[in-house]
Design a protein around this motif. Structure first.
Motif, PDB file in Angstrom:
ATOM      1  N   LEU A 132       6.172   6.400  -2.189  1.00 44.62           N
ATOM      2  CA  LEU A 132       6.670   5.534  -1.131  1.00 44.62           C
ATOM      3  C   LEU A 132       5.607   4.483  -0.849  1.00 44.62           C
ATOM      4  N   PHE A 133       6.004   3.209  -1.001  1.00 46.93           N
ATOM      5  CA  PHE A 133       5.074   2.101  -0.835  1.00 46.93           C
ATOM      6  C   PHE A 133       5.581   1.169   0.254  1.00 46.93           C
ATOM      7  N   VAL A 134       4.643   0.587   0.987  1.00 46.28           N
ATOM      8  CA  VAL A 134       4.966  -0.257   2.133  1.00 46.28           C
ATOM      9  C   VAL A 134       4.361  -1.641   1.931  1.00 46.28           C
ATOM     10  N   ALA A 135       5.177  -2.663   2.159  1.00 44.95           N
ATOM     11  CA  ALA A 135       4.673  -4.036   2.223  1.00 44.95           C
ATOM     12  C   ALA A 135       4.332  -4.294   3.687  1.00 44.95           C
ATOM     13  N   THR A 136       3.171  -4.881   3.920  1.00 49.20           N
ATOM     14  CA  THR A 136       2.728  -5.097   5.294  1.00 49.20           C
ATOM     15  C   THR A 136       2.374  -6.565   5.522  1.00 49.20           C
ATOM     16  N   ASP A 137       2.383  -6.921   6.800  1.00 50.05           N
ATOM     17  CA  ASP A 137       1.917  -8.258   7.169  1.00 50.05           C
ATOM     18  C   ASP A 137       0.403  -8.201   7.373  1.00 50.05           C
ATOM     19  N   THR A 138      -0.188  -9.273   7.835  1.00 51.61           N
ATOM     20  CA  THR A 138      -1.650  -9.328   7.971  1.00 51.61           C
ATOM     21  C   THR A 138      -2.173  -8.374   9.043  1.00 51.61           C
ATOM     22  N   ALA A 139      -1.296  -7.902   9.937  1.00 52.78           N
ATOM     23  CA  ALA A 139      -1.704  -6.930  10.966  1.00 52.78           C
ATOM     24  C   ALA A 139      -1.375  -5.495  10.534  1.00 52.78           C
ATOM     25  N   ASP A 140      -1.055  -5.296   9.255  1.00 49.97           N
ATOM     26  CA  ASP A 140      -0.721  -3.988   8.685  1.00 49.97           C
ATOM     27  C   ASP A 140       0.567  -3.404   9.266  1.00 49.97           C
TER      28      ASP A 140
ATOM     29  N   ARG B 289       0.854  -1.193   0.000  1.00 49.30           N
ATOM     30  CA  ARG B 289       0.000   0.000   0.000  1.00 49.30           C
ATOM     31  C   ARG B 289       0.888   1.241   0.000  1.00 49.30           C
ATOM     32  N   ARG B 290       0.257   2.380  -0.244  1.00 51.40           N
ATOM     33  CA  ARG B 290       0.985   3.656  -0.142  1.00 51.40           C
ATOM     34  C   ARG B 290       1.347   3.898   1.318  1.00 51.40           C
ATOM     35  N   ALA B 291       2.494   4.500   1.527  1.00 49.87           N
ATOM     36  CA  ALA B 291       2.932   4.816   2.884  1.00 49.87           C
ATOM     37  C   ALA B 291       2.095   5.961   3.445  1.00 49.87           C
ATOM     38  N   ARG B 292       1.942   5.925   4.760  1.00 51.35           N
ATOM     39  CA  ARG B 292       1.263   7.000   5.490  1.00 51.35           C
ATOM     40  C   ARG B 292       2.290   7.704   6.372  1.00 51.35           C
ATOM     41  N   ALA B 293       1.945   8.895   6.820  1.00 46.89           N
ATOM     42  CA  ALA B 293       2.853   9.660   7.682  1.00 46.89           C
ATOM     43  C   ALA B 293       3.227   8.871   8.935  1.00 46.89           C
ATOM     44  N   ASP B 294       2.291   8.092   9.468  1.00 48.54           N
ATOM     45  CA  ASP B 294       2.592   7.342  10.689  1.00 48.54           C
ATOM     46  C   ASP B 294       3.485   6.123  10.438  1.00 48.54           C
ATOM     47  N   ASP B 295       3.837   5.851   9.195  1.00 48.96           N
ATOM     48  CA  ASP B 295       4.757   4.751   8.860  1.00 48.96           C
ATOM     49  C   ASP B 295       6.226   5.170   8.912  1.00 48.96           C
TER      50      ASP B 295
END
Length: 181
Positions: free
Chosen positions: A52-60, A3-9
Motif C-alpha cells: 500500500l503506497f500513498v502519494a502525499t503533498d508537501t505537508a505529508d 511513500r509506503r503507507a503507515r497505520a496512521d494513514d
C-alpha cells in the motif's frame, strides 16, 4: 512524493477513496460501487505487507493511494484513488509507476487491474499509460475469479475489463571504461 503507507494513514485513505468514488456519481455509476464506505481493516494487510503506497503533498497529507494484491502469482492493482482536487497533476501516474517498481522488485513481469472500460479516468487513462486490454481467454484463474466477483456485485452494468501492463526489465547499469577500447 510517494511513500509506503503507515497505520496512521488508513482512516484518511478510506475517506479519500470515498471522496474519489464520488466522481462516479457524475456518470451515474455511484450505485455500482456500493453504498458502504471503505473500512481501514480492508487496507491493513496491504499496509503491513508493503503493498500500500500513498502519494502525499508537501505537508505529508495523503492525496492518493494505490493498493496492490497478488493474483495468479503476479502483482494486481486492487485499488487506486486520487483526491478529486488533485486530478490532472499526474498523481495517478506516479502511483502506477510505484506499483510497477514494486511488481518488478517482486520478480514480476506484468501488472494487472480491472477497470471500467469507458470511464475517462479508468480504461482510456490506463491505455495512455501503456496498459492494454487483457482478453478474457488470457485471464488466469485468480483474475477470472475477481472478474466473476465484480459481475456478482453488479459492476458490469457499465462495461468492465481486465488490463495488463507488461514490465520491461530494469536496464542494466553500463559502466563506462576509462582509456581506450
Amino acid at each position: 512524493m510517494v511513500r509506503r503507507a503507515r497505520a496512521d494513514d488508513l482512516e484518511t485513505l478510506c475517506a479519500l477513496e470515498a471522496e474519489a468514488d464520488g466522481r462516479f456519481a457524475l456518470l451515474g455509476l455511484a450505485g455500482l460501487l456500493g453504498a458502504s464506505a471503505p473500512h481501514a481493516d480492508s487496507l491493513r494487510d496491504a499496509a503491513e505487507n508493503g503493498r500500500l503506497f500513498v502519494a502525499t503533498d508537501t505537508a505529508d497529507r495523503a492525496i492518493g493511494f494505490i493498493r496492490i494484491e497478488r493474483l495468479d502469482g503476479q502483482a494486481h492493482i486492487e485499488q487506486v484513488s486520487v483526491h478529486p482536487a488533485q486530478t490532472g497533476h499526474r498523481i495517478g501516474a506516479q502511483l502506477m509507476t510505484m506499483a510497477q517498481e514494486w511488481a518488478r522488485s517482486q520478480g514480476g513481469d506484468r501488472l494487472t487491474l480491472t477497470t471500467f472500460r469507458d470511464v475517462p479516468w479508468n480504461g482510456p487513462y490506463y491505455e495512455r499509460l501503456g496498459w492494454v486490454v487483457l482478453p478474457v481467454a488470457h485471464l488466469g484463474p485468480d483474475l477470472a475469479a475477481a472478474r466473476a466477483h465484480e459481475r456478482r456485485l453488479g459492476l458490469d452494468a457499465s462495461p468492465r475489463q481486465a488490463m495488463v501492463r507488461y514490465l520491461e526489465p530494469e536496464a542494466p547499469c553500463i559502466k563506462q571504461r576509462s582509456g581506450g577500447l
